[in-house]
Write a protein that holds these residues in place. Sequence first.
Motif, PDB file in Angstrom:
ATOM      1  N   GLN A 162       0.786  -1.229  -0.046  1.00 20.09           N
ATOM      2  CA  GLN A 162      -0.092   0.094   0.022  1.00 20.09           C
ATOM      3  C   GLN A 162       1.082   1.238  -0.048  1.00 20.09           C
ATOM      4  N   ALA A 163       0.552   2.080  -1.035  1.00 21.39           N
ATOM      5  CA  ALA A 163       1.416   3.201  -1.085  1.00 21.39           C
ATOM      6  C   ALA A 163       0.894   4.574  -0.018  1.00 21.39           C
ATOM      7  N   HIS A 164       1.646   5.345   0.378  1.00 22.12           N
ATOM      8  CA  HIS A 164       0.983   6.344   1.148  1.00 22.12           C
ATOM      9  C   HIS A 164       1.928   7.542   0.803  1.00 22.12           C
ATOM     10  N   LEU A 165       1.378   8.724   1.327  1.00 13.74           N
ATOM     11  CA  LEU A 165       1.998   9.844   1.047  1.00 13.74           C
ATOM     12  C   LEU A 165       3.049  10.458   2.000  1.00 13.74           C
ATOM     13  N   TYR A 166       4.084  10.802   1.690  1.00 14.55           N
ATOM     14  CA  TYR A 166       5.307  11.170   2.690  1.00 14.55           C
ATOM     15  C   TYR A 166       6.007  12.465   2.313  1.00 14.55           C
ATOM     16  N   ALA A 167       6.431  13.132   3.316  1.00 12.65           N
ATOM     17  CA  ALA A 167       7.321  14.433   3.152  1.00 12.65           C
ATOM     18  C   ALA A 167       8.058  14.736   4.236  1.00 12.65           C
ATOM     19  N   SER A 168       9.310  15.440   4.034  1.00 10.12           N
ATOM     20  CA  SER A 168      10.087  15.562   5.206  1.00 10.12           C
ATOM     21  C   SER A 168       9.510  16.730   6.145  1.00 10.12           C
ATOM     22  N   PRO A 169       9.926  16.839   7.282  1.00 13.08           N
ATOM     23  CA  PRO A 169       9.470  18.076   8.482  1.00 13.08           C
ATOM     24  C   PRO A 169       9.736  19.196   7.600  1.00 13.08           C
ATOM     25  N   GLY A 170      11.114  19.322   7.110  1.00 14.28           N
ATOM     26  CA  GLY A 170      11.585  20.652   6.504  1.00 14.28           C
ATOM     27  C   GLY A 170      10.931  21.057   5.366  1.00 14.28           C
ATOM     28  N   TYR A 171      10.637  20.217   4.427  1.00 17.17           N
ATOM     29  CA  TYR A 171       9.440  20.596   3.286  1.00 17.17           C
ATOM     30  C   TYR A 171       8.103  21.032   3.809  1.00 17.17           C
ATOM     31  N   LEU A 172       7.607  20.412   4.671  1.00 15.60           N
ATOM     32  CA  LEU A 172       6.151  20.815   5.258  1.00 15.60           C
ATOM     33  C   LEU A 172       6.366  22.140   5.955  1.00 15.60           C
ATOM     34  N   GLU A 173       7.223  22.456   6.541  1.00  9.49           N
ATOM     35  CA  GLU A 173       7.450  23.691   7.232  1.00  9.49           C
ATOM     36  C   GLU A 173       7.550  24.861   5.986  1.00  9.49           C
ATOM     37  N   TRP A 200      -1.640  10.837 -10.047  1.00 14.73           N
ATOM     38  CA  TRP A 200      -1.674  10.070  -8.730  1.00 14.73           C
ATOM     39  C   TRP A 200      -3.207   9.460  -8.732  1.00 14.73           C
ATOM     40  N   THR A 201      -3.309   8.233  -8.562  1.00 14.85           N
ATOM     41  CA  THR A 201      -4.535   8.016  -8.231  1.00 14.85           C
ATOM     42  C   THR A 201      -4.795   7.524  -6.633  1.00 14.85           C
ATOM     43  N   TRP A 259      -5.902   9.097   3.089  1.00 17.78           N
ATOM     44  CA  TRP A 259      -5.628   8.834   1.696  1.00 17.78           C
ATOM     45  C   TRP A 259      -4.321   7.988   1.301  1.00 17.78           C
ATOM     46  N   HIS A 260      -4.688   7.140   0.396  1.00 21.58           N
ATOM     47  CA  HIS A 260      -3.421   6.100  -0.038  1.00 21.58           C
ATOM     48  C   HIS A 260      -3.622   5.898  -1.350  1.00 21.58           C
ATOM     49  N   GLY A 261      -2.266   5.590  -2.167  1.00 17.32           N
ATOM     50  CA  GLY A 261      -2.614   5.007  -3.505  1.00 17.32           C
ATOM     51  C   GLY A 261      -3.034   3.727  -3.790  1.00 17.32           C
ATOM     52  N   LYS A 262      -3.152   3.242  -4.995  1.00 17.57           N
ATOM     53  CA  LYS A 262      -3.625   1.928  -5.412  1.00 17.57           C
ATOM     54  C   LYS A 262      -2.456   0.994  -4.820  1.00 17.57           C
ATOM     55  N   PRO A 263      -2.928  -0.214  -4.501  1.00 18.10           N
ATOM     56  CA  PRO A 263      -1.991  -1.186  -3.894  1.00 18.10           C
ATOM     57  C   PRO A 263      -1.230  -1.609  -5.191  1.00 18.10           C
ATOM     58  N   MET A 264       0.221  -1.889  -4.836  1.00 21.91           N
ATOM     59  CA  MET A 264       1.226  -2.133  -5.817  1.00 21.91           C
ATOM     60  C   MET A 264       1.405  -3.606  -5.652  1.00 21.91           C
ATOM     61  N   PRO A 265       1.298  -4.691  -6.435  1.00 15.88           N
ATOM     62  CA  PRO A 265       1.508  -5.891  -6.126  1.00 15.88           C
ATOM     63  C   PRO A 265       2.903  -6.292  -6.636  1.00 15.88           C
ATOM     64  N   VAL A 266       3.395  -7.386  -5.705  1.00 20.27           N
ATOM     65  CA  VAL A 266       4.688  -7.622  -5.999  1.00 20.27           C
ATOM     66  C   VAL A 266       4.441  -9.202  -6.465  1.00 20.27           C
ATOM     67  N   TYR A 267       5.286  -9.623  -7.611  1.00 17.79           N
ATOM     68  CA  TYR A 267       5.328 -10.622  -8.329  1.00 17.79           C
ATOM     69  C   TYR A 267       6.719 -11.516  -8.266  1.00 17.79           C
ATOM     70  N   ALA A 268       6.496 -12.793  -8.371  1.00 15.01           N
ATOM     71  CA  ALA A 268       7.930 -13.741  -8.460  1.00 15.01           C
ATOM     72  C   ALA A 268       7.387 -14.204 -10.174  1.00 15.01           C
ATOM     73  N   ILE A 269       8.442 -13.736 -10.924  1.00 16.41           N
ATOM     74  CA  ILE A 269       8.273 -13.914 -12.475  1.00 16.41           C
ATOM     75  C   ILE A 269       9.102 -15.119 -12.903  1.00 16.41           C
ATOM     76  N   THR A 270       8.538 -16.120 -13.333  1.00 19.53           N
ATOM     77  CA  THR A 270       9.542 -17.393 -14.090  1.00 19.53           C
ATOM     78  C   THR A 270       9.134 -17.610 -15.373  1.00 19.53           C
ATOM     79  N   GLU A 271      10.015 -18.143 -16.039  1.00 21.36           N
ATOM     80  CA  GLU A 271       9.528 -18.647 -17.469  1.00 21.36           C
ATOM     81  C   GLU A 271       8.603 -19.788 -17.485  1.00 21.36           C
ATOM     82  N   THR A 272       8.767 -20.738 -16.609  1.00 24.15           N
ATOM     83  CA  THR A 272       8.172 -22.104 -16.575  1.00 24.15           C
ATOM     84  C   THR A 272       7.423 -22.133 -15.070  1.00 24.15           C
ATOM     85  N   ARG A 273       6.555 -22.907 -15.151  1.00 23.63           N
ATOM     86  CA  ARG A 273       5.812 -23.573 -13.736  1.00 23.63           C
ATOM     87  C   ARG A 273       6.801 -24.724 -13.154  1.00 23.63           C
ATOM     88  N   LEU A 274       7.499 -25.368 -14.037  1.00 20.18           N
ATOM     89  CA  LEU A 274       8.517 -26.449 -13.605  1.00 20.18           C
ATOM     90  C   LEU A 274       9.695 -25.907 -12.987  1.00 20.18           C
TER      91      LEU A 274
END
Length: 294
Positions: A162-173, A200-201, A259-274
Motif C-alpha cells: 500500500q502506497a502512502h504520501l510522505y514528506a520531510s518536516p523541513g518541506y512541510l514547514e 496520482w490515483t 488517503w493512499h495510493g492503489k495497492p502495488m502488487p509484488v510478483y515472482a516472475i518465472t519462465e516456466t511452472r516447473l
Amino acid sequence: MELLNDMALFVEVVRAKGFRGAAEALRIPNSTLSRRIAVLEKAIGLRLLHRTTRKIELTEAGQIYFERCKRIVDEARLAHEQLGEMLAQPSGLLRASLPVDFAVTYLAPLIAEFANLYPGITFDFDLTPRRIDLVSEPFDVAIRMGESENSQLIARPLASLQAHLYASPGYLERSGEPRTPADLERHECLGMLKAGSGTWTLQDGTRTTQIRVGGRFTLNSVGMVRRLATLDQGIVLLPEEIVADEMANGRLRRVMPEWHGKPMPVYAITETRLLPAKTQRFIEFLRERLAQRR
C-alpha cells in the motif's frame, strides 16, 4: 503408479504374513487390501497367494514375484526419501533479478534469513534497473513490483504493498501541509513522473480521485526519489516498506493519512511452472514472510 502401489501392498502383506496385520499397519480396511491384491493377480495373470482362514502362503510364482517387487518397492522408497532430502535442503546457484530499492531496504533481511536456512544455495543477484529477459538470459526468477507486463511468463503473487504520501518536516514547514488531494497540485511531487508531471490515483476507502501532479525532477530511481524527499524537495507516494527507515528516524512523516495510493502488487516472475527446488523454496519463503509482515 497404481500398479506400483499394489506391488507395495503385496510386499506388506507378505512381510506381515497376513492381510490383518498388513491392514492394521497400513491403516486400511482388510477388505480393501484383499481386493487390491486380487486386482494385482488379475492384472499380471498369476496366482500369488494361497489363502486359508488362518494364514496365507506364497505360490511358487508369488515367491518369485515377491522378490522382484520387494527390490522395486525398496528402490522406489529410497528414491522418494532421497528426493525428500533434496527438497528439504536444495542446493545450487540461484540467479535472481530484484528491484533495487525494495531489495536493499526490505528484502535484504529476508534474503539473509533464507541464506541461513539453506546453506547449500549460492546467490547471483542482479539489482540493476533493467528488465532482464527470462527467456534468453539464465535467470531463475525475477521479483517485480507493479502489474505484470508479459503474459507469456508465469507471475506468482507475493504481496500487495500500500502506497502512502510522505514528506520531510523541513518541506512541510516551508511549503505547508496538504489537507486534500487537490492541494497536491500546488506542491512539489516526487515520483516516477514523465516529463516532470503525471497523475496520482488516490483513495480514502470510499472515494477514488485522480490528481495531476508535477515537480522539478524527472526520475527513474525510487531510491533517488526517496532521498530527495528527505532533503526537503517534495512529497512522495511510496509503499511504507520502501520508506520504513526514513519514517523510523523522523526524516519523513506521513501526510494526508486518510488517503493512499492503489495497492502495488509484488510478483515472482518465472519462465516456466516447473521450478527447481532452490527457486521454489525461495518464492515460497518470500511469499510467507511478506504475508507475515502485512
